[in-house]
Design an enzyme around this catalytic site. Structure first.
Site, mmCIF file in Angstrom:
data_model
loop_
_atom_site.group_PDB
_atom_site.id
_atom_site.type_symbol
_atom_site.label_atom_id
_atom_site.label_comp_id
_atom_site.label_asym_id
_atom_site.label_seq_id
_atom_site.Cartn_x
_atom_site.Cartn_y
_atom_site.Cartn_z
ATOM 1 N N CYS A 2 0.831 -1.208 0.000
ATOM 2 C CA CYS A 2 0.000 0.000 0.000
ATOM 3 C C CYS A 2 0.864 1.257 0.000
ATOM 4 O O CYS A 2 1.966 1.264 0.488
ATOM 5 C CB CYS A 2 -0.865 0.018 1.267
ATOM 6 S SG CYS A 2 -1.758 -1.480 1.534
ATOM 7 N N ARG A 28 4.515 0.399 -6.486
ATOM 8 C CA ARG A 28 4.575 -0.534 -5.351
ATOM 9 C C ARG A 28 3.494 -1.606 -5.457
ATOM 10 O O ARG A 28 3.494 -2.565 -4.709
ATOM 11 C CB ARG A 28 4.419 0.233 -4.038
ATOM 12 C CG ARG A 28 5.498 1.285 -3.827
ATOM 13 C CD ARG A 28 5.160 2.172 -2.656
ATOM 14 N NE ARG A 28 5.116 1.433 -1.424
ATOM 15 C CZ ARG A 28 6.178 1.305 -0.605
ATOM 16 N NH1 ARG A 28 7.312 1.870 -0.935
ATOM 17 N NH2 ARG A 28 6.105 0.623 0.502
ATOM 18 N N TRP A 76 -3.237 -2.467 -1.290
ATOM 19 C CA TRP A 76 -2.910 -3.815 -1.804
ATOM 20 C C TRP A 76 -3.643 -4.743 -0.861
ATOM 21 O O TRP A 76 -3.262 -4.895 0.301
ATOM 22 C CB TRP A 76 -1.396 -4.006 -1.749
ATOM 23 C CG TRP A 76 -0.861 -5.176 -2.482
ATOM 24 C CD1 TRP A 76 -0.762 -5.352 -3.828
ATOM 25 C CD2 TRP A 76 -0.342 -6.382 -1.902
ATOM 26 N NE1 TRP A 76 -0.194 -6.557 -4.126
ATOM 27 C CE2 TRP A 76 0.069 -7.227 -2.969
ATOM 28 C CE3 TRP A 76 -0.158 -6.834 -0.617
ATOM 29 C CZ2 TRP A 76 0.638 -8.470 -2.772
ATOM 30 C CZ3 TRP A 76 0.407 -8.077 -0.424
ATOM 31 C CH2 TRP A 76 0.794 -8.886 -1.497
ATOM 32 N N ASN A 100 -1.630 1.053 6.486
ATOM 33 C CA ASN A 100 -0.759 0.035 5.858
ATOM 34 C C ASN A 100 -0.459 -1.001 6.919
ATOM 35 O O ASN A 100 -0.209 -0.634 8.075
ATOM 36 C CB ASN A 100 0.583 0.663 5.432
ATOM 37 C CG ASN A 100 0.515 1.259 4.044
ATOM 38 O OD1 ASN A 100 -0.564 1.280 3.438
ATOM 39 N ND2 ASN A 100 1.626 1.756 3.552
ATOM 40 N N GLY A 101 -0.484 -2.283 6.548
ATOM 41 C CA GLY A 101 -0.114 -3.330 7.501
ATOM 42 C C GLY A 101 -1.322 -4.180 7.878
ATOM 43 O O GLY A 101 -2.333 -4.201 7.181
ATOM 44 N N GLU A 481 18.207 -16.336 -10.131
ATOM 45 C CA GLU A 481 17.711 -14.974 -10.376
ATOM 46 C C GLU A 481 17.089 -14.866 -11.767
ATOM 47 O O GLU A 481 16.043 -14.252 -11.957
ATOM 48 C CB GLU A 481 18.863 -13.979 -10.207
ATOM 49 C CG GLU A 481 18.611 -12.568 -10.687
ATOM 50 C CD GLU A 481 17.424 -11.874 -10.019
ATOM 51 O OE1 GLU A 481 16.888 -12.404 -9.018
ATOM 52 O OE2 GLU A 481 17.006 -10.821 -10.543
ATOM 53 N N LYS A 485 13.162 -13.718 -12.535
ATOM 54 C CA LYS A 485 12.784 -12.615 -13.431
ATOM 55 C C LYS A 485 11.704 -13.068 -14.408
ATOM 56 O O LYS A 485 10.710 -12.393 -14.636
ATOM 57 C CB LYS A 485 13.997 -12.118 -14.223
ATOM 58 C CG LYS A 485 14.969 -11.260 -13.463
ATOM 59 C CD LYS A 485 14.470 -9.892 -13.112
ATOM 60 C CE LYS A 485 13.922 -9.668 -11.744
ATOM 61 N NZ LYS A 485 14.481 -10.062 -10.536
ATOM 62 N N GLU A 488 8.343 -13.680 -12.728
ATOM 63 C CA GLU A 488 7.706 -12.449 -12.242
ATOM 64 C C GLU A 488 7.012 -11.676 -13.346
ATOM 65 O O GLU A 488 5.939 -11.140 -13.155
ATOM 66 C CB GLU A 488 8.787 -11.530 -11.665
ATOM 67 C CG GLU A 488 9.204 -11.830 -10.263
ATOM 68 C CD GLU A 488 10.043 -10.688 -9.724
ATOM 69 O OE1 GLU A 488 11.185 -10.527 -10.169
ATOM 70 O OE2 GLU A 488 9.541 -9.965 -8.864
ATOM 71 N N HIS A 504 19.498 -35.633 -11.194
ATOM 72 C CA HIS A 504 18.959 -36.237 -9.965
ATOM 73 C C HIS A 504 17.447 -36.051 -9.866
ATOM 74 O O HIS A 504 16.906 -35.839 -8.790
ATOM 75 C CB HIS A 504 19.667 -35.622 -8.747
ATOM 76 C CG HIS A 504 21.132 -35.903 -8.739
ATOM 77 N ND1 HIS A 504 21.676 -37.129 -8.450
ATOM 78 C CD2 HIS A 504 22.186 -35.108 -9.070
ATOM 79 C CE1 HIS A 504 22.983 -37.084 -8.562
ATOM 80 N NE2 HIS A 504 23.323 -35.866 -8.926
ATOM 81 N N LYS A 603 6.109 -4.053 -4.952
ATOM 82 C CA LYS A 603 7.531 -3.700 -5.018
ATOM 83 C C LYS A 603 8.206 -3.954 -3.675
ATOM 84 O O LYS A 603 9.347 -4.350 -3.623
ATOM 85 C CB LYS A 603 7.700 -2.232 -5.411
ATOM 86 C CG LYS A 603 9.149 -1.783 -5.529
ATOM 87 C CD LYS A 603 9.910 -2.570 -6.578
ATOM 88 C CE LYS A 603 11.363 -2.190 -6.649
ATOM 89 N NZ LYS A 603 12.132 -3.112 -7.520
HETATM 90 C C1 AGP Z 1 12.555 -9.126 -7.173
HETATM 91 O O1 AGP Z 1 12.439 -8.924 -8.564
HETATM 92 C C2 AGP Z 1 11.237 -9.131 -6.474
HETATM 93 N N1 AGP Z 1 10.535 -7.919 -6.675
HETATM 94 C C3 AGP Z 1 11.332 -9.574 -5.028
HETATM 95 O O2 AGP Z 1 11.849 -10.883 -5.022
HETATM 96 C C4 AGP Z 1 12.231 -8.693 -4.108
HETATM 97 O O3 AGP Z 1 13.573 -8.866 -4.458
HETATM 98 C C5 AGP Z 1 12.034 -9.153 -2.672
HETATM 99 O O4 AGP Z 1 10.665 -8.948 -2.333
HETATM 100 C C6 AGP Z 1 12.929 -8.410 -1.675
HETATM 101 O O5 AGP Z 1 12.619 -7.053 -1.700
HETATM 102 P P1 AGP Z 1 13.688 -6.030 -1.040
HETATM 103 O O6 AGP Z 1 14.939 -6.140 -1.817
HETATM 104 O O7 AGP Z 1 13.040 -4.675 -1.134
HETATM 105 O O8 AGP Z 1 13.885 -6.470 0.401
#
Ligand code: AGP
Length: 608
Positions: A2, A28, A76, A100-101, A481, A485, A488, A504, A603
């Site tokens: 949020c 975000r 959110w 938020n939260g 990684e 990507k 996501e 394996h 985000k």
């Molecule tokens: C990465 O592309 C993602 N958006 C997610 O995995 C992110 O890296 C993770 O939520 C950690 O966020 P931060 O680096 O703000 O702690």
């Protein structure tokens, strides 16, 4: 997560100012939005809509928006579906709040309030705070006391912003959630937000209040902003920082997406990083951290940041020979780890607000071990909670899928490794490392200039059923990684796997519908090629990312992306990673997904 924005000042355009702030926070991730403001007749107005900000703006068309004080929110959804009613702000006849939260004891509070005749309109936990404070106000408590007494009853991590129609004043308070406020003394404006980025270019000074500090935007009477403890005494429990007014809102410019722009920003950021830490403002910090002598290191983070942590582990064990564990923060915080004197906790994060990472840091802090962040947002909660910090200097990262932050996190870890190794005292070593960073930047520049060849490969493979990214040694984190990507932003199933592990079990998945993106490093060439042959034998589609001009590799591959590894040494995995960033970007583009704001993602994940 949020987004929160609040404004109190002389401008009668507070609603537009808040909407602009919410727009900056769109990155975000959210699914509804709303504003509350006090109009020129001192009436509380509240508008909120499910969906994007444009839906709210449509609702506001033709309305009288003259107001000096306004709060706004992008939600959110956690408790309660995505509906107009569940959107924030939540208001009644005497108050409006945004949140938020998560209020962990919301049901208990709602039951108590309903027994006193309160009627709830939404399914959210947030509304219980609105009615708690209103109940106290109706029983004659002054606003500050009503907020304080109500907040004491809230369990869980939350940030609240309250608009008090009687005076137009704005109050805010938080526990374990991001909150920042800022002032512009020239224009007598005061703002509050969940993210400093919303205040960029508007305020001269930022304040980061600590947990359970009540922030009061007075609208110019006395101080623009005041801070109180829960016992209503004045407090200085906040971090204040000058805000560079030249910081402007990140724009896409010539790029179609923020993600592509941020991929292209990497070479310059890499060059600037050694400048900052070897000869600039960061020099003293890096030298200070070089005096630490950790016996064992626990790196804890989430998602991409955790994979950057794996890259940093390879530096710390390979160069410094310091035993280093990388722990997923969401596991580490509940694992009851064995932490001893001389251990060191390092927390990697772009936002510095990730709930699981903050909890892991808090666990280490309570265990008495030193904690250090490798973080992008200066002044973030993680930044303030750690004993020391290394800023990754990536600038604002708008794309939800992290790209430049990953690279900067890993490279900042490399500089930390140099500091631990005592290399900062040796000019030759610093020059050599700066040269390697510059070479990495140059190679990435060249790769970006030739990215059409990667786009062609992406167009050829984006419709396949599934993807393996395989790598050995320092390329295993890059495989993880790269797969993340793709998941996501292209919404396709992808797995990062250690090359040697495929046989394996996972090799059972290989068929002509599966693509294997093989990361082939010069120093592990033979072994990696034999893994490729295992896949080839089962009709898997092979995309090789490996040394340029290798006939054997080219002959084995359906698609071959040649790279120049020479001279990069331990930094080469970060060069290969850019190929994966581009592959994911172009595959997502061909699939037509929302690349900067992928579905279901936020985000910064500030809740568990
Ligand atoms: C990465 O592309 C993602 N958006 C997610 O995995 C992110 O890296 C993770 O939520 C950690 O966020 P931060 O680096 O703000 O702690």
């Amino acid at each position: 997560m949020c987004g929160i924005v609040g404004y109190f000042g002389p401008s009668q355009n507070s609603v537009e100012i808040v909407l602009e702030g919410l727009k900056r926070l769109e990155y975000r991730g959210y699914d509804s939005a709303g504003v509350s403001f006090i109009d020129e007749h001192n009436e509380l107005q509240n508008y909120k809509k499910a969906g994007k900000l444009d839906n709210l703006k449509e609702e506001l068309k033709g309305k009288n928006l003259i107001a000096r004080t306004c709060i706004g929110h992008t939600r959110w959804a956690t408790h309660g579906g995505v509906t107009d009613e569940n959107a924030h702000p939540h208001h009644n006849d005497i108050l409006s709040i945004i949140h938020n939260g998560i209020i962990e004891n919301a049901n208990e509070l709602k039951k108590e309030l309903m027994s006193q005749g309160v009627k709830f309109k939404s399914e959210t936990d947030s509304e219980s705070f609105l009615e708690l404070v209103s109940f106290e106000l109706r029983n004659g408590k002054p606003i500050l006391e009503a907020i304080s007494d109500s907040f004491r009853r809230i369990h869980g991590n939350s940030a609240f912003v309250v608009l008090y129609p009687k005076t137009g004043e704005i109050f805010a308070i938080k526990r374990g959630a991001p909150l920042v406020c800022g002032i512009n003394e020239i224009t007598s404006e005061a703002l509050v937000s969940s993210d400093p980025y919303a205040l960029a270019g508007i305020v001269h000074k930022l304040y980061f209040p600590e947990d359970e500090v009540i922030v009061h935007l007075s609208g110019g009477n006395k101080n623009l902003v005041n801070f109180y403890e829960l016992d209503l005494t004045k407090t200085t429990r906040y971090l204040s920082k000058k805000q560079d007014m030249t910081v402007t809102v990140s724009e896409k410019g010539e790029y179609e997406h923020f993600m592509l722009k941020e991929i292209h920003e990497q070479p310059e950021l890499i060059r600037n990083l050694t400048q900052y830490y070897f000869a600039g403002e960061g020099r003293e910090t890096l030298e200070r951290i070089g005096h630490f002598s950790p016996k064992r290191i626990y790196i804890s983070a989430c998602g991409t940041a955790a994979y950057a942590g794996l890259v940093v582990r390879d530096f710390l064990e390979g160069i410094n020979r310091i035993p280093t564990n990388v722990e997923l923060a969401s596991e580490f915080r509940y694992r009851n780890p064995i932490l001893s004197e001389g251990d060191f906790g390092i927390f990697v994060s772009q936002s510095g607000e990730t709930a699981d990472t903050l909890a892991a840091q808090s666990l280490c802090k309570k265990s008495g071990i030193k904690t250090l962040s490798i973080v992008n947002v200066d002044g973030s909660t993680l930044f303030r909670e750690c004993d020391d910090n290394l800023l990754i200097r990536a600038g604002v990262e708008i794309g939800v899928a992290s790209t430049k932050a990953f690279t900067q996190q890993a490279l900042t870890g490399r500089l930390m490794s140099a500091a631990f190794a005592g290399d900062l005292k040796d000019e030759n070593k610093k020059v050599a490392l700066s040269g390697k960073f510059a070479l990495l930047a140059e190679r990435i520049d060249k790769l970006l200039a030739a990215s059409d060849s990667i786009k062609t490969v992406a167009e050829a493979i984006y419709n396949y059923k599934g993807f393996f990214y395989t790598g050995r040694g320092a390329y295993f984190p890059i495989a993880l990684e790269g797969a993340l990507k793709l998941k996501e932003i292209a919404y396709v199933h992808a797995e990062g796997y250690a090359s040697g592990e495929l046989k394996h079990g996972p090799i059972a998945l290989i068929d002509e519908e599966m693509v294997n993106i093989a990361l082939v490093a010069p120093d592990l060439f033979e072994k990696t090629v034999s893994n490729i042959q295992e896949i080839k034998a089962r009709k898997g589609v092979i995309v090789s990312v490996g040394p340029r001009g290798n006939q054997e590799l080219q002959a084995l591959s359906d698609y071959y992306i040649p790279l120049d590894f020479d001279g990069l040494e331990e930094l080469a995995p970060l060069y290969v990673n850019v190929v994966n960033q581009l592959l994911a970007y172009y595959m997502a583009k061909f699939k037509g997904t929302d690349i900067d704001k992928p579905r279901n993602l936020a985000k910064s994940v500030t809740v568990e």
